[in-house]
Design a protein around this motif. Sequence first.
Motif: not given
Ligand code: SF4
Lengths: 398, 88
Positions: B15-17, B59, B64
């Motif tokens: 995950c990259v926030t 994402c 996900i």
């Molecule tokens: S969509 Fe959700 S899981 Fe994917 S990078 Fe962004 S915060 Fe992380």
Amino acid sequence: MSSSCPVSYPFPWAPAPDIPADWRTMRDQPLLEITLPSGDPAVIVTRYKDVRRLFADERLSRNTSRHPASRISASNDLFGDPEIDNDPPRYLEERAVVMRAFSARRIEALRPVVREITAELMDAMEAGPRPAELMEAFAYPLPILVICHMLGIPPADRAKFRRLIDGYLSVTKLPVDEVERCRTQYWDYLSELIASKRAEPGDDLISELIRVSEEDPEKLTDYQLQHWVKTLLIAGYVTTASQIGTGMAVLLHRPETAKELQQDLSLVPSAVEELLRYQIMGTSLGSLRYALEDIELLDGTVVAKGTTVLLSVESNMDEEVFSDACTLDIRREDNHHMTFGAGIHFCAGAALARMELQEATDGLLRRFPSLRLAVPGEELQRPVGGFLAGYAEIPVSW
Amino acid sequence: MAESRVRVTANSETCVTSSLCVYRVPGVFDQDPEGRVLVLDAHPSAELGRELLRAERGCPTRSITVEGLDRSGLDEADEGTARVEGAA
Ligand code: SF4
């Protein structure tokens, strides 16, 4: 656009608030040879599916300083800092330290602050002369005030800070020594700022990053700390400012669409997304990559090892993915545009930028129901020689 | 009520926030104090199906995964963006 004769990139804009003809046709070829503003050669990947794939492909390095990679600008080595490695694993460790400040919760906690700043700027705009110049009166100050708030920068410094960044972001606008002077002064300014926060920590992002680097200097060295602060300041300011202006200009150039949005402000988030997709403030210069190996595109075309590559934000106009791609549709769904990139380099400030754009758009349309461009959209001028396109000035009235 | 057959998982390592999933389906996704994705409800109602698939597709790091939903009728626009080997 023939592959035997490289075209200059970025493509010229004309007329201002519409999609340039080159954008519409570029995906006819999956890979185009281009010449960067520096005169160096590169290729641009044009099709959405390729672009999205390649953003997630580690065979493309973001580190364009340690290879014989092409430069964006001959007078500015903006992305060529040899001390900084923007590839994993190092990049991901550093990014993780910074990203805690950008979670949805933290961004939402900032929303009331942004709303307040927006209201103050609009008060001043309303009290001032008409037409107003939207960039100067609103689009530039808003993200500066927000990023200064986040990073704990004294408001008194913001004019200086802006002058230095504008110089630092010159691609062809300023001579080499001017860019260099701005860079040095900006770097010195940041050193002083960080030193003062070290002496007297506050409740801001810079102080938080200092705490992290003091706890674990391996995780974030002083140089890296300064580099991130520099990057956050620049990225959090110019891009958002340009997009606030561009989005409003594109919208106001279509009065019916602006009216439609005004009558149902719940459409603001999807309109902002669509203006970002249709965004004509940017270029793909920020996606500079270097091919560490041969990479095959979906149709079999090969990006040769050693090539400098741009991943096209113009792929937002790919008809295969976005129906009626060259039409602005503020109700568009599933708008997974490439404006913030994809993969591990996905724009760190995307959620913040979105929130600011939503507040700015909503605020302006609410406060000035008759907001309109004070000159025909076609006459809006692009700034010359900077990193972003956007508009130099956007006169508006109401 | 029978437990939903939908299963949502997320990889907080990659995950990259971006926060996209949290805004898209707030009851299902959240973030830890570091900003990394958390799944609040691993078996959400199938009524959220469309939104869940949008979160999955949106994402930027393909962190996900949604299982147990009928995917027929989904457009193939993202077919070419299936997980790329080596993608972080
Ligand atoms: S969509 Fe959700 S899981 Fe994917 S990078 Fe962004 S915060 Fe992380």
